[in-house]
Structure formats: structure tokens, C-alpha cells
Design a protein around this motif. Structure first.
Motif, mmCIF file in Angstrom:
data_model
loop_
_atom_site.group_PDB
_atom_site.id
_atom_site.type_symbol
_atom_site.label_atom_id
_atom_site.label_comp_id
_atom_site.label_asym_id
_atom_site.label_seq_id
_atom_site.Cartn_x
_atom_site.Cartn_y
_atom_site.Cartn_z
ATOM 1 N N HIS A 226 0.819 -1.215 0.000
ATOM 2 C CA HIS A 226 0.000 0.000 0.000
ATOM 3 C C HIS A 226 0.852 1.264 0.000
ATOM 4 N N ILE A 227 2.163 1.094 -0.178
ATOM 5 C CA ILE A 227 3.072 2.216 0.091
ATOM 6 C C ILE A 227 2.861 3.372 -0.883
ATOM 7 N N ARG A 228 2.582 3.034 -2.145
ATOM 8 C CA ARG A 228 2.275 4.082 -3.129
ATOM 9 C C ARG A 228 1.003 3.708 -3.875
ATOM 10 N N GLU A 229 0.377 4.717 -4.483
ATOM 11 C CA GLU A 229 -0.937 4.518 -5.089
ATOM 12 C C GLU A 229 -0.921 3.404 -6.144
ATOM 13 N N THR B 284 5.113 12.022 7.647
ATOM 14 C CA THR B 284 3.799 12.512 7.202
ATOM 15 C C THR B 284 3.373 11.996 5.831
ATOM 16 N N PHE B 285 4.298 11.316 5.099
ATOM 17 C CA PHE B 285 3.931 10.760 3.789
ATOM 18 C C PHE B 285 3.520 9.297 3.875
ATOM 19 N N CYS B 286 3.695 8.649 5.023
ATOM 20 C CA CYS B 286 3.778 7.184 5.059
ATOM 21 C C CYS B 286 2.582 6.482 5.696
ATOM 22 N N VAL B 287 2.138 5.398 5.065
ATOM 23 C CA VAL B 287 0.995 4.629 5.587
ATOM 24 C C VAL B 287 1.404 3.537 6.581
ATOM 25 N N LEU C 190 20.066 3.327 4.435
ATOM 26 C CA LEU C 190 19.766 4.369 5.420
ATOM 27 C C LEU C 190 19.017 5.525 4.738
ATOM 28 N N PRO C 191 17.698 5.369 4.589
ATOM 29 C CA PRO C 191 16.927 6.386 3.867
ATOM 30 C C PRO C 191 16.984 7.750 4.536
ATOM 31 N N VAL C 192 17.078 8.799 3.695
ATOM 32 C CA VAL C 192 17.030 10.166 4.230
ATOM 33 C C VAL C 192 15.829 10.918 3.643
ATOM 34 N N GLN C 193 15.354 10.478 2.499
ATOM 35 C CA GLN C 193 14.137 11.004 1.825
ATOM 36 C C GLN C 193 14.336 12.357 1.170
ATOM 37 N N SER C 194 15.016 13.299 1.845
ATOM 38 C CA SER C 194 15.219 14.637 1.274
ATOM 39 C C SER C 194 16.479 15.238 1.876
ATOM 40 N N GLY D 270 19.990 4.488 -0.139
ATOM 41 C CA GLY D 270 18.979 5.352 0.480
ATOM 42 C C GLY D 270 17.661 5.289 -0.263
ATOM 43 N N ASP D 271 16.652 5.934 0.326
ATOM 44 C CA ASP D 271 15.370 6.157 -0.345
ATOM 45 C C ASP D 271 15.173 7.663 -0.459
ATOM 46 N N PHE D 272 14.604 8.095 -1.582
ATOM 47 C CA PHE D 272 14.321 9.521 -1.783
ATOM 48 C C PHE D 272 12.913 9.696 -2.307
ATOM 49 N N ILE D 273 12.263 10.745 -1.821
ATOM 50 C CA ILE D 273 10.956 11.131 -2.361
ATOM 51 C C ILE D 273 11.110 12.501 -3.005
ATOM 52 N N VAL D 274 10.696 12.624 -4.271
ATOM 53 C CA VAL D 274 10.688 13.954 -4.889
ATOM 54 C C VAL D 274 9.246 14.441 -4.989
ATOM 55 N N SER E 24 14.168 5.666 -5.523
ATOM 56 C CA SER E 24 13.594 7.010 -5.500
ATOM 57 C C SER E 24 12.198 6.984 -6.090
ATOM 58 N N PHE E 25 11.365 7.840 -5.538
ATOM 59 C CA PHE E 25 9.932 7.796 -5.856
ATOM 60 C C PHE E 25 9.372 9.198 -5.984
ATOM 61 N N LYS E 26 8.337 9.315 -6.837
ATOM 62 C CA LYS E 26 7.556 10.549 -6.838
ATOM 63 C C LYS E 26 6.622 10.476 -5.640
ATOM 64 N N TYR E 27 6.438 11.593 -4.943
ATOM 65 C CA TYR E 27 5.510 11.592 -3.821
ATOM 66 C C TYR E 27 4.125 11.152 -4.301
ATOM 67 N N SER E 28 3.523 10.258 -3.547
ATOM 68 C CA SER E 28 2.213 9.726 -3.897
ATOM 69 C C SER E 28 1.278 9.963 -2.702
ATOM 70 N N ILE E 29 0.175 10.640 -2.961
ATOM 71 C CA ILE E 29 -0.759 10.963 -1.866
ATOM 72 C C ILE E 29 -1.330 9.687 -1.268
ATOM 73 N N ARG E 30 -1.188 9.515 0.030
ATOM 74 C CA ARG E 30 -1.796 8.364 0.697
ATOM 75 C C ARG E 30 -2.922 8.855 1.588
ATOM 76 N N PRO E 31 -4.177 8.514 1.257
ATOM 77 C CA PRO E 31 -5.301 9.000 2.061
ATOM 78 C C PRO E 31 -5.111 8.632 3.538
HETATM 79 N N1 5AD Z 1 5.053 8.496 -1.738
HETATM 80 C C1 5AD Z 1 6.230 8.176 -2.310
HETATM 81 N N2 5AD Z 1 7.138 7.397 -1.731
HETATM 82 C C2 5AD Z 1 6.846 6.900 -0.515
HETATM 83 N N3 5AD Z 1 7.554 6.092 0.305
HETATM 84 C C3 5AD Z 1 6.810 5.858 1.405
HETATM 85 N N4 5AD Z 1 5.635 6.515 1.322
HETATM 86 C C4 5AD Z 1 5.647 7.164 0.128
HETATM 87 C C5 5AD Z 1 4.718 8.018 -0.520
HETATM 88 N N5 5AD Z 1 3.555 8.358 0.044
HETATM 89 C C6 5AD Z 1 8.898 5.624 0.006
HETATM 90 C C7 5AD Z 1 9.892 6.138 1.055
HETATM 91 C C8 5AD Z 1 10.182 4.913 1.859
HETATM 92 C C9 5AD Z 1 10.039 3.819 0.821
HETATM 93 C C10 5AD Z 1 9.841 2.454 1.366
HETATM 94 O O1 5AD Z 1 8.928 4.214 0.060
HETATM 95 O O2 5AD Z 1 11.057 6.583 0.386
HETATM 96 O O3 5AD Z 1 11.458 4.930 2.475
#
Ligand code: 5AD
Ligand code: SF4
Length: 480
Positions: free
Chosen positions: A69-72, A189-192, A291-295, A331-335, A362-369
């Protein structure tokens, strides 16, 4: 990561205590490594319930989808697969047969009743904390009930799921996952995850040690300890003191036959001295750290509720590298997190330049309700997200290639874990988790062999064997 996971031995003989299989299950696993581990454990439970794994939907009496369920996009994939299964179920029904469908994992947890409403094909919805109840849920469904099991029960599923038998472990190869911690209290705040996997829970030391000993006895040489916040693991040690992950790894490194230990995923705030010192002291602990930093922007890190700054992260990386200079970082990154400006994004690019990663996701930010990020102002345009992601991924790819190039000429130890795509080749993993291709004469699957890296390819490295092969060496990482 998406994969088809045949979770049970193809032949009934391998799982000695299981009944003779009379039913067939096909398992599809989406998402993270913990889902892969969970699918294996559900497989053990189903094996005891008379099921045998098959590798096609057509051959199955039960289709089990373990969802993410992590991204849409991940959730949408589940619904489109359920649509295809509905057709198949109809065709089976016309032949007087029954195809059962069960949905497990984080989409099940988050959308239990919604799945039942939207997908009439589904017989059972089961959340990550109730997998031990799967056989009973299936029995109820066979009596015509549509079952939703998504509460967080007081009992521990791992105490109730059957221990993996040597037979089932053996089919999983020389490298295995072992969940030590589950859930998350950090509420980025982005995470389910805090909602789907629940609060942070650590498994007790003796359970983990017992499972690791069984894995080692069945021929597993590498164990990856899993947790959503694996380095927040804690428990009472055999010396009566409170242990953290560093002490646990030290204990596991003493298990005969267990040559390599890895762990994932870590949060920067939980990287304590004991764990960093374990990297310094233990040859069994592989020099690789996710070791994710995200931003790299302090403003965005604050909005994400990460509760550290970019400078904190860079200082931590320095401490880890001074303890273990050859460590590879990923790492993990969200843009495109809400409010991310060009300037914030450039700060992320600068952080990546400074750290020099061996790999990254790396991932595009995805809105999680239901998460705070969903309601934030300043949602970023999709086109801007795509452009930033492409630039970030190009930078990471350059760093990954550079990391590979630096390995050329080094002597390293490989754990051979599968046949190569071409006959006459085997693939092993370097201490830094790179896939490395060698001539099959280098050893057997399960051996740790010494090789010299001679060339880099697009997705892997090439190596030649060095000196006499013992096939049974320890876990020294490299000698250059
Ligand atoms: N949108 C995009 N990426 C996300 N991740 C977690 N939630 C979201 C989201 N809403 C990414 C983060 C996390 C990885 C497992 O998935 O980078 O570390
Ligand atoms: Fe999600 Fe943050 Fe917890 Fe990781 S630490 S699981 S990103 S809430």
C-alpha cells in the motif's frame, strides 16, 4: 520490487510434518522484503493445511495476493489483478469448480471492507497481524462466508505460525529473510506504514536466535534481518540487559554456519553506537547499509516529520564511515513532497553528491489517504515530479556505476546464490550486495568463494576465481 513467489516446496516430500497436499495455492507477492517473508510464513501455515504451491493461477484452487500500500500504483495493481481473477472464477464456476481468492498485506489492512465491496471475487481479506488465522478464515469462506480479519490481535502471529521446516527453508536458497521487528511509531507525514503495520513491536531474542539457528542448520549462510524500523529493535538479552540491534547482531554472528548478516530498513535516528561498533568489529556484518534520508532539505525534512536535519544525517554517515570505511550506503528519496521548491530539490541533489551512494530507490511523492501529507498545501505538479525524479535517478545511476568501477581489480568474497542467465555461469553477491557473475567452475551454489572483479556490466559485475577455492570460507569482505 514485485515478484512471483512460489512459497511452498513443489514436492510434498520436502515438508516432512505437513499432510499430503490435496489443494493447490498460487501466491503473488507485491512490495517489500517483509511481504516476501510473510508470504513464506503463510506458505508454511498453508502447507500444514494441505496446500502445495503451484506457479500459475490456472493450476490453483486458491490465489493468495500479498499486497503493498506504500504508493498509489501498488494498490491499483491489486484491483486490476482482482478484475482478471473475477473472469477466471466465473469460468471455473461454469465447470463446477471453486477458485478461492484471498487478499493479504497492507492493502488488505487499509481497505478491508472496501475490497469486499469493490471486488466480489474476494473470499478472504487478511491483514498482516492475523496471518496465523488464515487456515481458519479459509475454512469459514469454504462455508460461504466472506471473511475480513484486519484487527490488531493481542496474540503474536509469529508465536502461532508454524516454524519453517528444514524442507521449506531449503527450497528458499542460501540467503533468507528473518523478521525481527515490525511496525512503526515514527509517523513520517507521507507514510501509511504506521497505520497498516501498526505500532513498533520487537520479537524476543530467543525467538530470533532459534529461527536463525534453524536457518543455519538447514544450510542458509546469509540472513537479512527485517523490520520497518529494524534498528529500533530492542529486547532483553541473555545477560539480562536491554539489547539493541548491535547486541543482537553480535549474538547472531556467533551462530555456526551463519557467515553473513544484513539488516534493513534503518532510520537515521536509531543508528546507535553499539550498531555502528558492530559494523567496526564483526566481519559477519556485511558492509552495506540502507539508510533512507528522503530529502536533503531541512524544511522538507521537518514537514516530513523526520526529526533530523541534513547536517545530522551527514554527520552520522561520517561516524559510520569512520567505523567501517568500506561500507556501501543506499537510500530512499521522495521527490515532489508537498511544498518542495526547486531550491529544496537542489539541496537533495547536493546531499546525494556529498554522500556518494552505492545504490538508491527514489519515488515521486504519492498521496496516501489518511496521512497528514495528503492534506498539505503545495502539492507538486506531476510534470515537475517527473523531471526531478529523472535528474535524481541519473545522478544515482552515475554513482552506482562509479561504485562498481571502483571495485574492478579488487579481490572479494562472493556468496554464490543462483545459476547465471547463461549456462556455465553462476551469480553471487558481493559484500556490497552487487550481483557478480563468475564461471560455474568457481564453486557450487551456497559456497563463499574468493574472486577478483574484472569488469563492470550494466546491472552486474564480472569476476574471475582467485587461488584455491575452499568453498567454505568465512566472511572477510575484501583484501585490497
Ligand atoms: N510516496 C512516495 N514514496 C513513498 N515512500 C513511502 N511513502 C511514500 C509516498 N507516500 C517511500 C519512502 C520509503 C520507501 C519504502 O517508500 O522513500 O522509504
Ligand atoms: Fe514510514 Fe517513516 Fe515509519 Fe519509515 S520511519 S515506515 S517512512 S513512517
Amino acid at each position: 520490487m514485485t515478484q512471483d513467489t512460489p512459497i511452498l516446496p513443489a514436492s510434498s516430500g520436502a515438508a516432512t510434518e505437513a499432510p499430503k497436499p490435496t489443494k493447490k495455492v498460487f501466491v503473488k507477492t507485491y512490495g517489500c522484503q517483509m511481504n516476501v517473508y510473510d508470504s513464506e510464513r503463510m506458505g508454511d501455515a498453508l502447507s500444514n493445511d494441505g496446500y502445495q504451491a503451484v506457479d500459475s493461477v490456472e493450476a490453483a484452487d486458491l490465489v493468495l495476493i500479498n499486497t503493498c500500500h506504500i504508493r498509489e500504483k501498488a494498490a491499483e495493481k491489486v484491483y486490476s489483478q482482482l478484475g482478471r481473477l473475477a473472469q477466471l472464477k466465473q469460468q471455473r464456476k461454469a465447470r463446477g469448480e471453486n477458485l478461492m481468492v484471498a487478499v493479504a498485506g497492507c492493502v488488505a489492512q487499509a481497505e478491508g471492507d472496501e475490497i469486499i465491496r469493490r471486488a466480489p471475487v474476494v473470499d478472504v481479506v487478511i491483514g498482516p497481524q492475523t496471518y496465523h488465522r488464515l487456515p481458519v478464515a479459509l475454512a469459514r469462506a469454504r462455508n460461504g462466508e466472506r471473511v475480513v480479519e484486519t484487527e490488531f490481535p493481542s496474540e503474536d502471529k509469529f508465536d502461532r505460525l508454524p516454524a519453517a521446516s528444514a524442507g521449506t527453508i531449503r527450497t528458499r536458497g542460501v540467503s533468507a529473510f528473518l523478521t525481527v521487528q515490525e511496525g512503526c511509531d515514527k509517523f513520517c507525514t507521507f507514510c501509511v506504514v504506521p497505520y497498516t503495520r501498526g505500532a513498533e513491536v520487537s520479537r524476543p531474542v530467543e525467538r530470533i536466535v532459534g529461527e536463525a539457528e534453524r536457518l543455519a542448520a538447514a544450510g542458509v549462510r546469509e540472513v537479512t534481518l527485517l523490520g520497518q524500523n529494524v534498528n529500533a529493535w530492542h529486547g532483553q538479552g541473555s545477560d539480562g540487559r536491554e539489547w539493541g540491534l548491535g547486541e543482537l547482531v553480535r549474538r547472531l554472528a556467533g551462530i555456526e554456519g551463519l557467515d553473513r548478516i544484513r539488516y534493513t530498513t534503518s532510520h537515521p535516528r536509531d543508528m546507535d553506537d553499539a550498531l555502528i561498533n558492530a559494523h567496526r568489529d564483526l566481519p559477519e556484518l556485511m558492509p552495506y547499509l540502507h539508510l533512507p534520508v528522503q530529502s536533503g532539505s531541512d524544511r522538507i525534512l521537518k514537514a516530513m516529520n523526520r526529526r533530523h536535519t541534513a547536517a545530522d544525517y551527514l554527520r552520522l554517515v561520517e561516524r559510520i564511515r569512520s567505523a567501517r570505511p568500506d561500507i556501501a550506503l543506499s537510500g530512499d528519496f521522495i521527490v515532489g513532497f508537498p511544498g518542495e521548491t526547486d531550491e529544496d530539490f537542489e539541496a537533495t541533489m547536493r546531499l546525494i553528491e556529498e554522500v556518494e551512494y552505492a545504490a538508491a530507490f527514489s519515488f515521486k511523492y504519492s498521496i496516501r489517504p489518511g496521512t497528514p501529507g495528503a492534506d498539505m498545501d503545495g502539492q507538486v505538479d506531476e510534470a515537475v515530479k517527473s523531471e526531478r525524479l529523472a535528474r535524481l535517478q541519473a545522478l544515482i545511476s552515475r554513482q552506482t556505476r562509479e561504485f562498481g568501477r571502483k571495485c574492478v581489480g579488487r579481490t572479494v568474497e562472493l556468496l554464490l546464490d543462483k545459476p547465471g542467465r547463461n549456462t556455465g555461469q553462476l551469480v553471487g553477491r558481493s559484500p556490497w550486495l552487487q550481483p557478480v557473475i563468475v564461471d560455474a567452475k568457481a564453486g557450487e551454489i551456497g559456497d563463499i568463494v574468493t574472486v577478483r572483479i574484472i569488469e563492470t556490466g550494466p546491472n552486474s559485475l564480472f569476476a574471475e576465481p582467485v587461488g584455491p577455492q575452499s568453498g567454505n570460507q568465512g566472511a572477510r569482505s575484501f583484501d585490497s
